[in-house]
Design a protein around this motif. Structure first.
Motif, PDB file in Angstrom:
ATOM      1  N   LEU A 290       0.837  -1.192   0.000  1.00 42.53           N
ATOM      2  CA  LEU A 290       0.000   0.000   0.000  1.00 42.53           C
ATOM      3  C   LEU A 290       0.876   1.246   0.000  1.00 42.53           C
ATOM      4  CD1 LEU A 290      -2.752  -1.069   2.543  1.00 42.53           C
ATOM      5  CD2 LEU A 290      -2.748  -1.300   0.046  1.00 42.53           C
ATOM      6  N   ILE A 291       0.299   2.359  -0.428  1.00 41.57           N
ATOM      7  CA  ILE A 291       1.044   3.613  -0.525  1.00 41.57           C
ATOM      8  C   ILE A 291       1.532   4.082   0.852  1.00 41.57           C
ATOM      9  CG2 ILE A 291       0.875   6.062  -1.130  1.00 41.57           C
ATOM     10  CD1 ILE A 291      -1.072   5.173  -3.403  1.00 41.57           C
ATOM     11  N   ALA A 292       0.693   4.004   1.876  1.00 41.98           N
ATOM     12  CA  ALA A 292       1.110   4.483   3.206  1.00 41.98           C
ATOM     13  C   ALA A 292       2.364   3.778   3.708  1.00 41.98           C
ATOM     14  CB  ALA A 292      -0.037   4.350   4.209  1.00 41.98           C
ATOM     15  N   PRO A 293       2.445   2.445   3.663  1.00 41.04           N
ATOM     16  CA  PRO A 293       3.689   1.809   4.100  1.00 41.04           C
ATOM     17  C   PRO A 293       4.879   2.170   3.213  1.00 41.04           C
ATOM     18  CG  PRO A 293       1.915   0.201   4.013  1.00 41.04           C
ATOM     19  CD  PRO A 293       1.395   1.466   3.418  1.00 41.04           C
ATOM     20  N   ALA A 294       4.632   2.397   1.929  1.00 41.43           N
ATOM     21  CA  ALA A 294       5.726   2.805   1.042  1.00 41.43           C
ATOM     22  C   ALA A 294       6.266   4.166   1.460  1.00 41.43           C
ATOM     23  CB  ALA A 294       5.243   2.841  -0.408  1.00 41.43           C
ATOM     24  N   VAL A 295       5.388   5.094   1.786  1.00 44.30           N
ATOM     25  CA  VAL A 295       5.828   6.421   2.237  1.00 44.30           C
ATOM     26  C   VAL A 295       6.549   6.308   3.575  1.00 44.30           C
ATOM     27  CG1 VAL A 295       5.081   8.749   2.886  1.00 44.30           C
ATOM     28  CG2 VAL A 295       4.036   7.607   0.914  1.00 44.30           C
ATOM     29  N   ALA A 296       6.048   5.452   4.474  1.00 48.70           N
ATOM     30  CA  ALA A 296       6.722   5.250   5.761  1.00 48.70           C
ATOM     31  C   ALA A 296       8.143   4.731   5.548  1.00 48.70           C
ATOM     32  CB  ALA A 296       5.919   4.282   6.633  1.00 48.70           C
ATOM     33  N   THR A 297       8.321   3.835   4.584  1.00 45.09           N
ATOM     34  CA  THR A 297       9.656   3.319   4.280  1.00 45.09           C
ATOM     35  C   THR A 297      10.551   4.420   3.740  1.00 45.09           C
ATOM     36  OG1 THR A 297       8.829   1.089   3.879  1.00 45.09           O
ATOM     37  CG2 THR A 297      10.938   1.665   2.860  1.00 45.09           C
ATOM     38  N   VAL A 298      10.014   5.251   2.865  1.00 47.20           N
ATOM     39  CA  VAL A 298      10.787   6.370   2.312  1.00 47.20           C
ATOM     40  C   VAL A 298      11.234   7.305   3.439  1.00 47.20           C
ATOM     41  CG1 VAL A 298      10.589   8.447   0.868  1.00 47.20           C
ATOM     42  CG2 VAL A 298       9.793   6.237   0.000  1.00 47.20           C
ATOM     43  N   ILE A 299      10.360   7.558   4.384  1.00 42.31           N
ATOM     44  CA  ILE A 299      10.710   8.416   5.520  1.00 42.31           C
ATOM     45  C   ILE A 299      11.831   7.784   6.338  1.00 42.31           C
ATOM     46  CG2 ILE A 299       9.905   9.313   7.744  1.00 42.31           C
ATOM     47  CD1 ILE A 299       7.151   9.707   6.382  1.00 42.31           C
ATOM     48  N   ARG A 300      11.689   6.508   6.651  1.00 42.94           N
ATOM     49  CA  ARG A 300      12.725   5.830   7.447  1.00 42.94           C
ATOM     50  C   ARG A 300      14.066   5.823   6.727  1.00 42.94           C
ATOM     51  NH1 ARG A 300       8.902   2.677   8.722  1.00 42.94           N
ATOM     52  NH2 ARG A 300       9.482   0.956   7.398  1.00 42.94           N
ATOM     53  N   LEU A 301      14.056   5.604   5.419  1.00 48.66           N
ATOM     54  CA  LEU A 301      15.309   5.636   4.660  1.00 48.66           C
ATOM     55  C   LEU A 301      15.937   7.021   4.706  1.00 48.66           C
ATOM     56  CD1 LEU A 301      14.291   3.470   1.574  1.00 48.66           C
ATOM     57  CD2 LEU A 301      15.884   2.836   3.401  1.00 48.66           C
ATOM     58  N   GLN A 302      15.114   8.052   4.599  1.00 49.18           N
ATOM     59  CA  GLN A 302      15.612   9.428   4.662  1.00 49.18           C
ATOM     60  C   GLN A 302      16.217   9.712   6.034  1.00 49.18           C
ATOM     61  OE1 GLN A 302      16.107  11.645   2.418  1.00 49.18           O
ATOM     62  NE2 GLN A 302      16.594  13.389   3.714  1.00 49.18           N
ATOM     63  N   GLU A 303      15.534   9.306   7.085  1.00 58.42           N
ATOM     64  CA  GLU A 303      16.072   9.532   8.426  1.00 58.42           C
ATOM     65  C   GLU A 303      17.371   8.764   8.632  1.00 58.42           C
ATOM     66  OE1 GLU A 303      12.790   8.795  11.143  1.00 58.42           O
ATOM     67  OE2 GLU A 303      12.603  10.971  11.342  1.00 58.42           O
ATOM     68  N   HIS A 304      17.454   7.577   8.078  1.00 54.60           N
ATOM     69  CA  HIS A 304      18.681   6.781   8.166  1.00 54.60           C
ATOM     70  C   HIS A 304      19.835   7.527   7.488  1.00 54.60           C
ATOM     71  CE1 HIS A 304      21.205   3.236   8.455  1.00 54.60           C
ATOM     72  NE2 HIS A 304      21.436   3.304   7.155  1.00 54.60           N
ATOM     73  N   ARG A 305      19.567   8.115   6.316  1.00 59.56           N
ATOM     74  CA  ARG A 305      20.594   8.902   5.618  1.00 59.56           C
ATOM     75  C   ARG A 305      21.001  10.100   6.458  1.00 59.56           C
ATOM     76  NH1 ARG A 305      17.819   7.097   0.982  1.00 59.56           N
ATOM     77  NH2 ARG A 305      16.272   8.723   1.090  1.00 59.56           N
ATOM     78  N   GLU A 306      20.024  10.781   7.053  1.00 59.54           N
ATOM     79  CA  GLU A 306      20.332  11.951   7.891  1.00 59.54           C
ATOM     80  C   GLU A 306      21.150  11.579   9.109  1.00 59.54           C
ATOM     81  OE1 GLU A 306      16.659  13.868   8.882  1.00 59.54           O
ATOM     82  OE2 GLU A 306      16.431  14.720   6.879  1.00 59.54           O
ATOM     83  N   ASP A 307      20.984  10.352   9.599  1.00 61.58           N
ATOM     84  CA  ASP A 307      21.738   9.883  10.756  1.00 61.58           C
ATOM     85  C   ASP A 307      23.108   9.353  10.366  1.00 61.58           C
ATOM     86  OD1 ASP A 307      19.662  10.558  12.445  1.00 61.58           O
ATOM     87  OD2 ASP A 307      18.828   8.536  12.517  1.00 61.58           O
ATOM     88  N   GLY A 308      23.477   9.511   9.088  1.00 63.88           N
ATOM     89  CA  GLY A 308      24.802   9.093   8.651  1.00 63.88           C
ATOM     90  C   GLY A 308      24.851   7.730   8.011  1.00 63.88           C
ATOM     91  N   GLY A 309      23.700   7.085   7.810  1.00 66.34           N
ATOM     92  CA  GLY A 309      23.668   5.787   7.150  1.00 66.34           C
ATOM     93  C   GLY A 309      23.760   5.940   5.646  1.00 66.34           C
ATOM     94  N   SER A 310      23.996   4.846   4.967  1.00 64.17           N
ATOM     95  CA  SER A 310      24.065   4.887   3.507  1.00 64.17           C
ATOM     96  C   SER A 310      22.718   4.512   2.932  1.00 64.17           C
ATOM     97  CB  SER A 310      25.143   3.928   2.989  1.00 64.17           C
ATOM     98  OG  SER A 310      24.742   2.595   3.235  1.00 64.17           O
ATOM     99  N   ASP A 311      22.565   4.679   1.612  1.00 64.94           N
ATOM    100  CA  ASP A 311      21.342   4.313   0.918  1.00 64.94           C
ATOM    101  C   ASP A 311      21.208   2.810   0.778  1.00 64.94           C
ATOM    102  OD1 ASP A 311      20.756   6.946   0.656  1.00 64.94           O
ATOM    103  OD2 ASP A 311      21.356   7.094  -1.440  1.00 64.94           O
ATOM    104  N   GLU A 312      22.268   2.100   0.861  1.00 65.37           N
ATOM    105  CA  GLU A 312      22.250   0.657   0.615  1.00 65.37           C
ATOM    106  C   GLU A 312      21.903  -0.080   1.875  1.00 65.37           C
ATOM    107  OE1 GLU A 312      22.744  -0.574  -2.569  1.00 65.37           O
ATOM    108  OE2 GLU A 312      22.814   1.515  -3.083  1.00 65.37           O
TER     109      GLU A 312
END
Length: 121
Positions: A99-121
């Motif tokens: 569903l779209i909502a979980p997809a957006v939640a995943t995008v948010i978590r990935l973005q926060e991970h990047r902001e915390d110094g994590g990589s995209d992979e």
């Protein structure tokens, strides 16, 4: 516990769960499949203004997240709606049945991970 504290706690707990399986009521476009998102985004649907409506749903979701959960108040600082849509496109392409909502939640978590110094992979 104040109403705002309760809402923060709820959103903090519910948002990670959405990436796996929705456990909350999903209103509007968030309850549609990623396959439908892609169909509309690629212009294969005949619904007038559906792309705009989906984008507004995503931006509303992000606004709620920024208001009640985000540590910074703007998880996608310096990012525009078009770029956010591309990130959702990418997530939806990888799993069109979600569903779209979980997809957006995943995008948010990935973005926060990047902001915390994590990589995209």
């Amino acid at each position: 516990m104040s109403a705002k504290t309760a809402m923060l706690l709820y959103l903090a707990l519910a948002t990670p769960a959405l990436a796996e399986e929705p456990t909350v009521a999903l209103w509007g476009w968030g309850g549609e499949s990623c396959g439908r998102w892609l169909e509309i985004r690629q212009g294969r649907a005949t619904m007038p203004r559906a792309n705009e409506a989906m984008t507004q749903w995503v931006l509303g979701y992000l606004t709620a997240y920024n208001t009640f959960v985000s540590r910074t108040g703007d998880v996608f600082a310096r990012t525009d709606a078009a770029a956010i849509n591309v990130l959702v496109d990418r997530e939806c392409s990888s799993e069109p049945q979600q569903l779209i909502a979980p997809a957006v939640a995943t995008v948010i978590r990935l973005q926060e991970h990047r902001e915390d110094g994590g990589s995209d992979e």
